[in-house]
Design an enzyme around this catalytic site. Sequence first.
Site, short mmCIF file in Angstrom:
data_model
loop_
_atom_site.label_atom_id
_atom_site.label_comp_id
_atom_site.label_asym_id
_atom_site.label_seq_id
_atom_site.Cartn_x
_atom_site.Cartn_y
_atom_site.Cartn_z
N HIS A 1 0.84 -1.20 0.00
CA HIS A 1 0.00 0.00 0.00
C HIS A 1 0.87 1.25 0.00
O HIS A 1 1.33 1.70 1.05
CB HIS A 1 -0.95 0.02 1.20
CG HIS A 1 -1.79 1.25 1.24
ND1 HIS A 1 -2.94 1.39 0.50
CD2 HIS A 1 -1.64 2.44 1.89
CE1 HIS A 1 -3.46 2.59 0.70
NE2 HIS A 1 -2.68 3.25 1.55
N ASN B 1 -2.43 9.22 -12.14
CA ASN B 1 -2.97 10.40 -11.47
C ASN B 1 -2.43 10.47 -10.04
O ASN B 1 -2.42 9.46 -9.33
CB ASN B 1 -4.49 10.33 -11.45
CG ASN B 1 -5.09 10.29 -12.85
OD1 ASN B 1 -4.58 10.94 -13.76
ND2 ASN B 1 -6.15 9.52 -13.02
N HIS C 1 -1.49 3.48 -8.58
CA HIS C 1 -1.94 2.65 -9.70
C HIS C 1 -1.59 3.29 -11.02
O HIS C 1 -1.68 4.51 -11.18
CB HIS C 1 -3.45 2.37 -9.64
CG HIS C 1 -4.31 3.59 -9.50
ND1 HIS C 1 -4.47 4.24 -8.30
CD2 HIS C 1 -5.04 4.27 -10.41
CE1 HIS C 1 -5.30 5.29 -8.48
NE2 HIS C 1 -5.64 5.32 -9.76
N HIS D 1 -2.83 3.45 -14.84
CA HIS D 1 -3.86 3.13 -15.83
C HIS D 1 -3.14 2.76 -17.13
O HIS D 1 -2.28 3.53 -17.59
CB HIS D 1 -4.73 4.35 -16.14
CG HIS D 1 -5.58 4.84 -15.02
ND1 HIS D 1 -6.94 4.59 -14.96
CD2 HIS D 1 -5.28 5.58 -13.92
CE1 HIS D 1 -7.44 5.17 -13.87
NE2 HIS D 1 -6.47 5.77 -13.22
P1 AMP Z 1 -7.91 7.48 -10.27
O1 AMP Z 1 -8.89 8.58 -10.58
O2 AMP Z 1 -6.66 7.56 -11.07
O3 AMP Z 1 -7.68 7.33 -8.79
O4 AMP Z 1 -8.60 6.16 -10.82
C1 AMP Z 1 -9.25 5.21 -10.03
C2 AMP Z 1 -9.79 4.19 -11.00
O5 AMP Z 1 -10.20 3.07 -10.24
C3 AMP Z 1 -11.01 4.67 -11.82
O6 AMP Z 1 -10.71 4.57 -13.21
C4 AMP Z 1 -12.11 3.70 -11.40
O7 AMP Z 1 -12.97 3.34 -12.45
C5 AMP Z 1 -11.31 2.51 -10.89
N1 AMP Z 1 -12.00 1.69 -9.91
C6 AMP Z 1 -12.60 2.11 -8.75
N2 AMP Z 1 -13.13 1.05 -8.09
C7 AMP Z 1 -12.86 -0.05 -8.82
C8 AMP Z 1 -13.15 -1.44 -8.68
N3 AMP Z 1 -13.81 -1.91 -7.63
N4 AMP Z 1 -12.71 -2.29 -9.65
C9 AMP Z 1 -12.04 -1.82 -10.71
N5 AMP Z 1 -11.73 -0.52 -10.91
C10 AMP Z 1 -12.14 0.35 -9.99
ZN ZN Z 2 -4.14 0.09 -0.62
#
Ligand code: AMP
Ligand code: ZN
Length: 124
Positions: free
Chosen positions: A54, A98, A111, A113
Amino acid sequence: MTASTPAHDPNCIFCKIIAKQIPSRTVYEDDELYAFHDIHPWAPVHFLLIPKLHIPSMAQLDASHTALLGRMMALVPKLALQEGCNPYPDGGFRLVCNTGAEGGQEVQHLHFHVMGGPRPWLRG
Ligand code: AMP
Ligand code: ZN
């Protein structure tokens, strides 16, 4: 890892996904990394690659994370092709990380993307 950054945060949605407490569609998994399809894809291919550790965002990275980040970066093109992105140079993919509120980050677990596939895309 420091006292302020526990290995897992019980309140973190991505830590819950890693622990299989919340379902996800797996793209890749090993001891250190997990990749899964984004629940709201912007593109024909859209998955997220995360460390199992984390780490809240890129803002917390330091030299101790160099090998982990290197592994993530090297894995991206492999997984992109595996998930259906077309080959470079006519295909390719977009890599987005982001960071923070002004960077558009909504989930506070580092994360990447990875987005690709034929355009037009919904966003991005
Ligand atoms: P960010 O705005 O970069 O923090 O992106 C978070 C991403 O996580 C978004 O594109 C969401 O669609 C994705 N997300 C949130 N919850 C889930 C989930 N349970 N499973 C898969 N993707 C998720
Ligand atoms: Zn975490």
